[in-house]
Design an enzyme around this catalytic site. Sequence first.
Site, PDB file in Angstrom:
ATOM      1  N   LYS A   1       0.838  -1.204   0.000  1.00 11.19           N
ATOM      2  CA  LYS A   1       0.000   0.000   0.000  1.00 11.19           C
ATOM      3  C   LYS A   1       0.866   1.244   0.000  1.00 11.19           C
ATOM      4  O   LYS A   1       2.063   1.223   0.334  1.00 11.19           O
ATOM      5  CB  LYS A   1      -0.930   0.003   1.230  1.00 11.19           C
ATOM      6  CG  LYS A   1      -0.216  -0.037   2.584  1.00 11.19           C
ATOM      7  CD  LYS A   1       0.277   1.304   3.095  1.00 11.19           C
ATOM      8  CE  LYS A   1       1.036   1.174   4.404  1.00 11.19           C
ATOM      9  NZ  LYS A   1       1.702   2.447   4.807  1.00 11.19           N
TER      10      LYS A   1
ATOM     11  N   ASP B   1      -2.095  -1.713   9.917  1.00  3.88           N
ATOM     12  CA  ASP B   1      -2.208  -1.810   8.462  1.00  3.88           C
ATOM     13  C   ASP B   1      -2.733  -3.160   7.981  1.00  3.88           C
ATOM     14  O   ASP B   1      -3.033  -3.314   6.790  1.00  3.88           O
ATOM     15  CB  ASP B   1      -0.838  -1.570   7.806  1.00  3.88           C
ATOM     16  CG  ASP B   1      -0.370  -0.124   7.913  1.00  3.88           C
ATOM     17  OD1 ASP B   1      -1.221   0.744   8.188  1.00  3.88           O
ATOM     18  OD2 ASP B   1       0.835   0.124   7.734  1.00  3.88           O
TER      19      ASP B   1
END
Length: 311
Positions: free
Chosen positions: A17, A145
């Site tokens: 990401k 995350d």
Amino acid sequence: MTRETPSNTSHARAPGKINVFLAVGAVMDDGYHEVATAYQAVSVYEDVRASHSDTFEVSFTGPIDTSDVPTDASNLAIRAAQLIARDTGYRGGVRLAIEKNVPVAGGMGGGSADAAATLLAVDDLWQTGLTRDQLIGLAAELGADVPFALTGGTAIGTGRGDELSPALATGQFQWVLALADFGMSTPATYRELDAHRARHALDISPAVTQPVVDADVLQALRAGDAHMLAASMHNDLQAPALHLRPELSDVMELGEQSGALSCMVSGSGPTVAFLAADLDSALELQIALSASGTTALRVTGPVHGARLVND
């Protein structure tokens, strides 16, 4: 999250990401910060293959240097597997073979992607039948995350980053990532942010406790407009990351001179994410960075989150 027929090996894939926006709140009494971030999953993936074993073990292949990645019980993928065993009462172990393509300690959530893919692969291998919501709950126990690595796409993260809400994004964004040959510690970057704010207390506004994502970022994502997004990208961790690693400034300058619309440090660094106007611009930028000796990777976003793969 199970297949109809059990297998001797299960394969799952999860994306890295970038944070197209990251605002960090003031440090709290417990030493942590609340954040407001816009995540985008991009097309560089971690592949996890899980097979039956009496113990919990992990090994690595792929182009990324994993010499500093622990392989004991502190490894995030091992912790993910043990978490499922704990919650389901499974008494065996698992052998995890991870092909790493996301930089280690690069600000792109590679360890979180390993954990997310492991949750899917182990659930499938052991046929534990956990629901998507149960897997996301376990992901949140592993790190801020990890839930996003499961869900993918584009999302807004608040709290510690693990309180997710989907964000509408149209079209596809072209990114070029400049990969460093070193990693950066997320806690160290946050400590430097606190020190940076203390040093410049007279020059900058005090940090709010609960930050929010800029409305211009949300509008740019909804419109699929790279130029609009370039004008609104922001990362509060960029200044401390550059203070710790000033050489990143040279990479950023080169990329902007080579046609990038904008750039920023990804997460806590050191990966630098360059936003390009279109595919041709991204290819030219990748070539220019590579010619300078920088390892450059062209990716697109958003992409889906962790998925099982049929080999």
